[in-house]
Design a protein around this motif. Structure first.
Motif, short mmCIF file in Angstrom:
data_model
loop_
_atom_site.label_atom_id
_atom_site.label_comp_id
_atom_site.label_asym_id
_atom_site.label_seq_id
_atom_site.Cartn_x
_atom_site.Cartn_y
_atom_site.Cartn_z
N THR A 124 43.09 49.24 38.14
CA THR A 124 43.24 47.81 38.37
C THR A 124 44.70 47.48 38.58
OG1 THR A 124 42.72 45.60 37.49
CG2 THR A 124 43.43 47.26 35.91
N GLY A 125 44.95 46.43 39.34
CA GLY A 125 46.32 46.02 39.62
C GLY A 125 46.32 44.62 40.20
N LYS A 126 47.42 44.25 40.82
CA LYS A 126 47.57 42.92 41.39
C LYS A 126 47.85 43.03 42.89
CE LYS A 126 47.56 40.87 37.28
NZ LYS A 126 46.51 39.92 36.83
N LEU A 127 47.35 42.04 43.63
CA LEU A 127 47.66 41.92 45.05
C LEU A 127 48.21 40.53 45.31
CD1 LEU A 127 47.64 42.78 48.03
CD2 LEU A 127 45.25 42.02 48.15
N VAL A 128 49.45 40.47 45.77
CA VAL A 128 50.07 39.21 46.16
C VAL A 128 50.21 39.23 47.67
CG1 VAL A 128 52.09 37.71 45.92
CG2 VAL A 128 51.32 39.09 43.98
N PHE A 129 49.57 38.29 48.34
CA PHE A 129 49.49 38.28 49.80
C PHE A 129 49.95 36.92 50.30
CE2 PHE A 129 47.10 40.70 53.21
CZ PHE A 129 47.52 39.91 54.27
N ASP A 130 51.13 36.88 50.92
CA ASP A 130 51.72 35.63 51.41
C ASP A 130 51.77 35.64 52.94
OD1 ASP A 130 52.16 34.72 48.87
OD2 ASP A 130 54.23 35.41 48.77
N VAL A 131 51.27 34.57 53.54
CA VAL A 131 51.34 34.40 54.99
C VAL A 131 52.03 33.08 55.29
CG1 VAL A 131 50.05 34.21 57.15
CG2 VAL A 131 49.22 35.73 55.35
N ASN A 132 53.23 33.16 55.85
CA ASN A 132 53.97 31.95 56.22
C ASN A 132 54.02 30.92 55.08
OD1 ASN A 132 54.86 32.77 58.69
ND2 ASN A 132 53.21 31.80 59.85
N ASN A 133 54.49 31.38 53.93
CA ASN A 133 54.69 30.53 52.75
C ASN A 133 53.38 30.06 52.11
OD1 ASN A 133 57.43 30.76 53.18
ND2 ASN A 133 57.56 28.85 54.34
N ARG A 134 52.29 30.69 52.46
CA ARG A 134 50.99 30.33 51.86
C ARG A 134 50.44 31.55 51.13
NH1 ARG A 134 45.24 29.88 53.76
NH2 ARG A 134 44.36 28.02 52.78
N ARG A 135 50.24 31.43 49.83
CA ARG A 135 49.73 32.55 49.04
C ARG A 135 48.21 32.51 48.98
NH1 ARG A 135 52.94 34.28 43.93
NH2 ARG A 135 54.23 34.87 45.71
N LEU A 136 47.59 33.62 49.32
CA LEU A 136 46.14 33.69 49.29
C LEU A 136 45.65 33.78 47.85
CD1 LEU A 136 46.90 34.52 52.23
CD2 LEU A 136 44.88 35.98 52.21
N ASN A 137 44.58 33.05 47.57
CA ASN A 137 43.95 33.06 46.26
C ASN A 137 42.61 33.77 46.41
OD1 ASN A 137 42.56 32.45 43.89
ND2 ASN A 137 43.51 30.44 43.68
N PHE A 138 42.45 34.90 45.72
CA PHE A 138 41.26 35.72 45.90
C PHE A 138 40.15 35.36 44.91
CE2 PHE A 138 44.85 38.41 47.33
CZ PHE A 138 44.53 38.40 48.68
N GLU A 139 40.21 34.15 44.39
CA GLU A 139 39.18 33.67 43.48
C GLU A 139 38.10 32.97 44.29
OE1 GLU A 139 39.45 31.70 39.10
OE2 GLU A 139 40.44 30.61 40.72
N GLY A 140 36.86 33.17 43.93
CA GLY A 140 35.76 32.51 44.64
C GLY A 140 34.70 33.50 45.05
N SER A 141 33.50 32.98 45.26
CA SER A 141 32.35 33.84 45.53
C SER A 141 32.50 34.62 46.83
CB SER A 141 31.07 33.01 45.56
OG SER A 141 31.15 32.00 46.57
N ASN A 142 33.18 34.04 47.84
CA ASN A 142 33.29 34.76 49.11
C ASN A 142 34.09 36.05 48.96
OD1 ASN A 142 35.54 33.09 48.62
ND2 ASN A 142 36.17 33.21 50.77
N TYR A 143 35.10 36.05 48.09
CA TYR A 143 35.87 37.27 47.85
C TYR A 143 35.12 38.22 46.92
CZ TYR A 143 39.80 34.96 50.09
OH TYR A 143 40.60 34.33 51.00
N GLU A 144 34.49 37.67 45.89
CA GLU A 144 33.78 38.51 44.94
C GLU A 144 32.57 39.20 45.58
OE1 GLU A 144 33.02 35.53 42.07
OE2 GLU A 144 35.16 35.17 41.74
N GLN A 145 31.83 38.47 46.41
CA GLN A 145 30.63 39.03 47.03
C GLN A 145 30.96 40.02 48.13
OE1 GLN A 145 28.35 35.62 48.27
NE2 GLN A 145 28.03 34.89 46.18
N ALA A 146 32.14 39.88 48.73
CA ALA A 146 32.51 40.77 49.83
C ALA A 146 32.97 42.13 49.35
CB ALA A 146 33.60 40.13 50.67
N GLY A 147 33.27 42.25 48.07
CA GLY A 147 33.77 43.51 47.54
C GLY A 147 32.72 44.60 47.57
N THR A 148 33.19 45.83 47.43
CA THR A 148 32.30 46.98 47.35
C THR A 148 32.38 47.53 45.92
OG1 THR A 148 34.04 48.57 47.94
CG2 THR A 148 32.83 47.50 49.75
#
Length: 250
Positions: A124-148
């Motif tokens: 386990t670890g952390k992922l910080v993903f910034d696009v043009n000063n916008r940080r992605l938040n990986f919370e929510g069902s769309n991210y959780e359900q898309a995982g393998t």
């Protein structure tokens, strides 16, 4: 932890603690966990001490001491590590002054937390993903359900924490598991990231394009996502910035 909560917003705490205007969060930010600093330049140590439920200090040897949720963490305690970064560089919060566009990361790891994840062959670890000063938040069902089964985010109030179970996966494989993100490489030309988020933030970004910068690191070390395999405790940083990025006001 998630600072997109009412208890950390300025309009909630300013009346009782006026000094929180120097460092706070608010619900109209451009992205998740985006802080604001107004009226006065302060050190990051003071910024941490302005947040409800958090305190920062140093012991007699200059080692960090952090209290959160009633528990105090010291690097002198067995199995405890504390890492404090701005971007990918280590900083001393007592001397580092908060600056425009800073991205802070505070990680506390305990021996018990490490044992919990390693015993069942889970990294386990952390992922910080910034696009043009916008940080992605990986919370929510769309991210959780898309995982393998091998790579996923979980509904645990830690929007940047990933889990890799079983065989290690490459960072490229992990990124391509995430909805709205596609990662690839151009021959000898570097990274290509496609981010599907509408006209304002989305698009295809190439490190070979003038005015575009793509940095991908594990802590302070640059990594090749197609070759690098995730390890327990990794702090992965993906930073995409172009000349057309909207200004970050904070």
């Amino acid at each position: 932890m998630d600072f997109d909560q009412q208890r950390y917003y300025l309009d909630t705490i300013e009346k009782k603690h006026p000094e929180t205007v120097y460092f706070h969060f608010h619900d109209s930010a451009h992205g998740p966990n985006e802080w604001s600093n107004e009226k006065k330049v302060i050190t990051f140590a003071r910024a941490l001490n302005l947040l409800p439920g958090i305190s920062y200090s140093q012991d007699g040897r200059g080692e960090p001491v952090i209290t959160y949720g009633g528990t105090t963490y010291r690097t002198t305690d067995s199995g405890v590590t504390i890492d404090i970064h701005e971007g990918t560089r280590t900083i001393d919060p007592t001397t580092y002054e908060v600056q425009h566009n800073d991205n802070f990361w505070v990680r506390i790891t305990t021996k018990s937390a490490t044992a919990t994840t390693s015993g069942d062959n889970t990294r386990t670890g952390k992922l910080v993903f910034d696009v043009n000063n916008r940080r992605l938040n990986f919370e929510g069902s769309n991210y959780e359900q898309a995982g393998t089964e091998q790579f996923q985010f979980r509904d645990d109030d830690n929007p940047y924490t990933w889990f890799n179970t079983g065989e290690p996966v490459t960072l490229a494989t992990a990124l391509n598991t995430i909805p709205s993100i596609e990662y690839s490489q151009e021959s000898k030309k570097g990274h290509v990231i496609q981010y599907d988020a509408g006209e304002k933030f989305g698009g295809t970004y190439r490190s070979s394009t003038g005015g575009t910068e793509i940095i991908i690191r594990q802590r302070t070390a640059d990594v090749n996502p197609e070759q690098y395999q995730l390890r327990n405790g990794d702090l992965i940083w993906v930073y995409v910035h172009t000349d057309q990025a909207p200004d970050n006001e904070h």
